[in-house]
Design an enzyme around this catalytic site. Sequence first.
Site, PDB file in Angstrom:
ATOM      1  N   TYR A 298     -14.732  -2.191   8.512  1.00 15.28           N
ATOM      2  CA  TYR A 298     -13.407  -1.563   8.545  1.00 15.28           C
ATOM      3  C   TYR A 298     -12.963  -1.327   9.981  1.00 15.28           C
ATOM      4  O   TYR A 298     -11.836  -1.649  10.363  1.00 15.28           O
ATOM      5  CB  TYR A 298     -13.439  -0.242   7.783  1.00 15.28           C
ATOM      6  CG  TYR A 298     -12.121   0.509   7.801  1.00 15.28           C
ATOM      7  CD1 TYR A 298     -11.071   0.121   6.979  1.00 15.28           C
ATOM      8  CD2 TYR A 298     -11.946   1.617   8.623  1.00 15.28           C
ATOM      9  CE1 TYR A 298      -9.862   0.813   6.981  1.00 15.28           C
ATOM     10  CE2 TYR A 298     -10.746   2.316   8.629  1.00 15.28           C
ATOM     11  CZ  TYR A 298      -9.706   1.912   7.809  1.00 15.28           C
ATOM     12  OH  TYR A 298      -8.514   2.611   7.827  1.00 15.28           O
TER      13      TYR A 298
ATOM     14  N   ASN B  67       0.630  -1.211   5.252  1.00 14.93           N
ATOM     15  CA  ASN B  67      -0.136   0.024   5.094  1.00 14.93           C
ATOM     16  C   ASN B  67      -1.392  -0.147   4.250  1.00 14.93           C
ATOM     17  O   ASN B  67      -2.273   0.709   4.278  1.00 14.93           O
ATOM     18  CB  ASN B  67       0.757   1.108   4.473  1.00 14.93           C
ATOM     19  CG  ASN B  67       0.026   2.422   4.307  1.00 14.93           C
ATOM     20  OD1 ASN B  67      -0.384   3.041   5.281  1.00 14.93           O
ATOM     21  ND2 ASN B  67      -0.143   2.853   3.055  1.00 14.93           N
TER      22      ASN B  67
ATOM     23  N   ILE C 250      -6.617  11.732   8.285  1.00  7.75           N
ATOM     24  CA  ILE C 250      -5.364  12.256   7.741  1.00  7.75           C
ATOM     25  C   ILE C 250      -5.643  13.439   6.825  1.00  7.75           C
ATOM     26  O   ILE C 250      -6.584  13.409   6.024  1.00  7.75           O
ATOM     27  CB  ILE C 250      -4.630  11.148   6.960  1.00  7.75           C
ATOM     28  CG1 ILE C 250      -4.372   9.943   7.873  1.00  7.75           C
ATOM     29  CG2 ILE C 250      -3.317  11.675   6.379  1.00  7.75           C
ATOM     30  CD1 ILE C 250      -3.893   8.713   7.119  1.00  7.75           C
TER      31      ILE C 250
ATOM     32  N   GLY D  39       0.810  -1.209   0.000  1.00  8.92           N
ATOM     33  CA  GLY D  39       0.000   0.000   0.000  1.00  8.92           C
ATOM     34  C   GLY D  39       0.841   1.255   0.000  1.00  8.92           C
ATOM     35  O   GLY D  39       0.628   2.141   0.832  1.00  8.92           O
TER      36      GLY D  39
ATOM     37  N   SER E 225       1.650   3.161  -3.036  1.00  7.73           N
ATOM     38  CA  SER E 225       1.613   3.875  -4.321  1.00  7.73           C
ATOM     39  C   SER E 225       0.875   5.201  -4.227  1.00  7.73           C
ATOM     40  O   SER E 225       0.878   5.983  -5.181  1.00  7.73           O
ATOM     41  CB  SER E 225       0.939   3.005  -5.389  1.00  7.73           C
ATOM     42  OG  SER E 225      -0.421   2.760  -5.052  1.00  7.73           O
TER      43      SER E 225
ATOM     44  N   VAL F 156      -3.049  -7.799  -2.200  1.00  9.65           N
ATOM     45  CA  VAL F 156      -2.719  -8.439  -0.923  1.00  9.65           C
ATOM     46  C   VAL F 156      -3.920  -9.116  -0.284  1.00  9.65           C
ATOM     47  O   VAL F 156      -3.758  -9.886   0.676  1.00  9.65           O
ATOM     48  CB  VAL F 156      -2.087  -7.438   0.063  1.00  9.65           C
ATOM     49  CG1 VAL F 156      -0.775  -6.900  -0.495  1.00  9.65           C
ATOM     50  CG2 VAL F 156      -3.048  -6.303   0.412  1.00  9.65           C
TER      51      VAL F 156
END
Length: 262
Positions: free
Chosen positions: A158, A95, A190, A17, A19, A69
């Site tokens: 999640y 990540n 974030i 994770g 990119s 993944v």
Amino acid sequence: MIAQEKFLAGKIALIPGSSAGAGVEIARALARAGARVAVHYRQGAAGAEATAQAIAKEGGGARAFQADVAKSDDLRRLVDAVTQTLGPVSVLVNNAGPFADTPLRTLAENDWDYIMDANLKAVWLAAQCVAPGMERLGWGRIVNLGATSGLVRSHSVYGLAKGALLHLTESLAVELAPKITVNAVVPSQIASARTDRMPAYKAAAIAATPLGRLVTEAEIGRMVALLCSSAFDFVTGRAILMDGGRSLPVFPRLNLAAGAEP
């Protein structure tokens, strides 16, 4: 400053994770610390190549690798490809973590499987794949990226996966000691272009954060790098919350003087 030292020189770092988003900053931070970085992508090949090129421009080494993944065979292939191309993995940063908050009563079974597989099962399997090599090297660092969604009960599957991730982090820390440390970085919302497109939500998140802003992707990258440094050699099984105090159990102030209770 320790984040500028080459304390990861000679190490290979795999970052599922990486990119886009915070993963890019994690990859760059580890590269600045001296690691050769395996930049992973599922679909964003251009982003992964851009990250690898940015690392190269700063004098580091990186290569892009593709895998889903959430698929066990793909993940095993990823670890094998990185090992054969760059060398044995000594730093693993999990990540990859797709989000979904569809209510549980209407959540599709395949969405449950995908979110749980990518956020939780992949972390376990990646750790299982790289741990033997780390043990042979005599040193390893695993950092799992959590989320404060795991601390609430409104983010469906999640949040469930991220809550279980903290349990998994602790269990792996016990099993893989003493040569490997396993910790988690747990950011709240974030600061990102995505958040900027949700101004009302962004404002509410900032208002609920004692430090009055959102955590940045660069801050997350630096924290992950620090967890791989000698400063954290004696820290394992811990979750580092980067939420500006948002998850603190704050009760509304009543502003009553002593002895003036109703």
